[in-house]
Enzyme design. Sequence first.
Site, PDB file in Angstrom:
ATOM      1  CE  LYS A 135      38.061  97.528  -3.755  1.00  0.00           C
ATOM      2  NZ  LYS A 135      37.120  96.694  -4.466  1.00  0.00           N
ATOM      3  NE  ARG A 150      36.202  91.196 -16.309  1.00  0.00           N
ATOM      4  CZ  ARG A 150      36.246  92.288 -15.552  1.00  0.00           C
ATOM      5  NH1 ARG A 150      35.369  92.427 -14.575  1.00  0.00           N
ATOM      6  NH2 ARG A 150      37.154  93.217 -15.761  1.00  0.00           N
ATOM      7  CD  GLN A 162      37.431  97.195 -17.641  1.00  0.00           C
ATOM      8  OE1 GLN A 162      38.524  96.988 -18.166  1.00  0.00           O
ATOM      9  NE2 GLN A 162      37.155  96.827 -16.405  1.00  0.00           N
ATOM     10  CG  HIS A 217      44.882  98.233 -12.375  1.00  0.00           C
ATOM     11  ND1 HIS A 217      44.931  97.224 -13.298  1.00  0.00           N
ATOM     12  CD2 HIS A 217      45.837  97.960 -11.461  1.00  0.00           C
ATOM     13  CE1 HIS A 217      45.882  96.373 -12.942  1.00  0.00           C
ATOM     14  NE2 HIS A 217      46.443  96.789 -11.844  1.00  0.00           N
ATOM     15  CG  HIS A 241      46.314  99.629 -16.929  1.00  0.00           C
ATOM     16  ND1 HIS A 241      45.478  99.286 -17.958  1.00  0.00           N
ATOM     17  CD2 HIS A 241      45.897  98.937 -15.841  1.00  0.00           C
ATOM     18  CE1 HIS A 241      44.596  98.407 -17.517  1.00  0.00           C
ATOM     19  NE2 HIS A 241      44.819  98.174 -16.242  1.00  0.00           N
ATOM     20  CG  ASP A 252      41.070  99.640 -18.122  1.00  0.00           C
ATOM     21  OD1 ASP A 252      41.270 100.168 -17.018  1.00  0.00           O
ATOM     22  OD2 ASP A 252      41.328  98.456 -18.376  1.00  0.00           O
ATOM     23  CB  CYS A 271      45.962  94.999 -16.486  1.00  0.00           C
ATOM     24  SG  CYS A 271      44.410  94.742 -15.684  1.00  0.00           S
TER      25      CYS A 271
HETATM   26 ZN   LIG Z   1      43.804  96.916 -15.025  1.00  0.00          ZN
END
Ligand SMILES: [Zn+2]
Length: 640
Positions: free
Chosen positions: A459, A354, A372, A505, A376, A374, A325
């Site tokens: 979420k 992580r 990910q 996200h 945004h 991912d 992010c």
């Molecule tokens: Zn994020």
Amino acid sequence: MPMTPLEEIRHSCSHVLATAVLRLFPEAKLDIGPPTETGFYYDIDLDHRFTAEDLVRLEAEMRQVADENQPFLRKEVSREEAVEIIRSRGQERYKLGRLADISEGEKISFYQNGEFIDLCAGTHVRYSSKLKAFKLLSIAGAYHRGDERNKQLQRIYGTAFANKEELAQHLHQLEQARLRDHRKLGRDLKLFHIDEEVGQGLILWTPNGAVIRQELQTFISEELRKQGYAQVFTPHIGKLELYKTSGHFPYYKDAQFAPVLESDALARVVAENCPCGEVFARLEAVSGQLREQINARTGRETITADRVRPDADLLDGFMLKPMNCPHHIKIFASQPHSYRDLPVRLAEFGTVYRWEQSGELNGMTRVRGFTQDDAHLFCTEEQVAAEVLGCLSLVRTVLSTLGMADYRVRVGLRDPDSNKYTGEAANWDKAEEACRAAARTLGVPFTEEPGEAAFYGPKIDFVVRDVIGREWQLGTVQVDYNLPIRFDLSYIGPDNQPHRPVMIHRAPFGSMERFCGVLIEHFAGDFPLWLAPEQVRILPISEKTIEPARALLARLRAEGLRATLDEHSDKLGAKIRRAEIDKVPYALVLGQKEAEAGGVSVRSRARGDEGVLATDACVARLRAEVASRALPDRRKATPA
Ligand SMILES: [Zn+2]
Ligand SMILES: [Zn+2]
């Protein structure tokens, strides 16, 4: 909380297991034996290492205990009496500690069945004869109280059900799960590798697995392009200051790799004889300026005064990116935006790191580095609902293409009685309603879970059920009011004034590692043609057709198919068997007759022998099957 009837059965089995253990191994020291989600266990300290044969003997003894029809009798005692009972049984080593966990004023109870008595709050079945369907499954090491500094005990796992049919069904499912285990298939089909020297929890994608990942990424990227996403790339590290602004450091520091120091900075702290604890404190500290900024933006004491150090004391470093992010935020913030530009949708297959405890690591599904899917989205308040809907429609497309129609969603809402949530109540109401409305459009079951929202917004989580009925939590879509504030993001509205965008996200499939691990098990390694690492294998019947087979190989590759040629000199039967073991979707058998006629004999893994096809027709069919991303049309039963 009282136990369910099934938990009572399972937990009673723990007692009966302990009874059997003490009959066969009287010197055993017992720790605890709770029910689990799928069965029960008991932790036992014993010098003798339990073997598979011991499990068989123990299970037979458990059956004996069940046949003895022992009542489970509750006995409430004083603390002194409890100590006396534990001592009289020679079980002081762990049970005294467990007794000490019971706080003053709480009831202390024992349960007795036959000659066995155990410190336990309950509850149990009334008679051991109620235990009709149980099975001991495995032995594992388990540290006392889950702490690596304590002694490692032996944990015997078992499972139990109300009746034999349910037990048989569960054991069948376990067997299926074992056959589908992505760690085993990953090795057999050479999909990925984990090397201790590279590091636990770090996936090495071998060529076959890399094909699957690449195809999935291409597929997802195509869908993202249709939805107006832009692809970006960002580095794997970022400065600590960035994560102090976002709040990811130090709040989540236990779930992250430790910061990386520049060598100059490291040399400086060494020269200053800075003690290690002080290094951490200086890494975690913030400047007065950052504190002022963040507190002004968030309108509250987000960063407390005790974290501030003089600038000269601060130590900066880098973090392995725990989330994408902040990097995407910086891309958004690098340009001024008008409401006309929104939504801005930035997508990246972004690799993050992580820190997971080594005991938590598991093949591809629990790892320390992962990529990910991912993205945004930066949008206006009014656009949130439509954007959440767009995210869900992407999920629906991808899951249905993969034959994962069976999934449910969880909508995480705020807990109305808590004040841990940032942002205006009215915005929350709108965002929650948007998530709810979006979930409704999916036509799949969804549950609302108050208190499960992130502190910065509601979420939606996805839970898919695979072909053998197991549930896998994939990724999420989250609405966020917090980071746009912390990073002071804005766009110019129709009123010519700056406004705060809302962020979404979304990483609906979680990570490529986890998703591929789930897919390996879902397909049992039998991937649809478009995902299969090796799509076609040519099997020449003899030396005489090697040359035409090579020409066919070149043709298939030129057509974009992932083809190989089995040039071994053994019999056709052996070649066919090998192609089956490798789960190759199509084997093309080339004999002299077929070669002369410009054809091949087609063996489909899903449908068996399909007879001779002209080469052109065969190529066209394979290409069409790849292009349509069709699922294998199975006439055969589940593969062994
Ligand atoms: Zn994020
Ligand atoms: Zn009990």
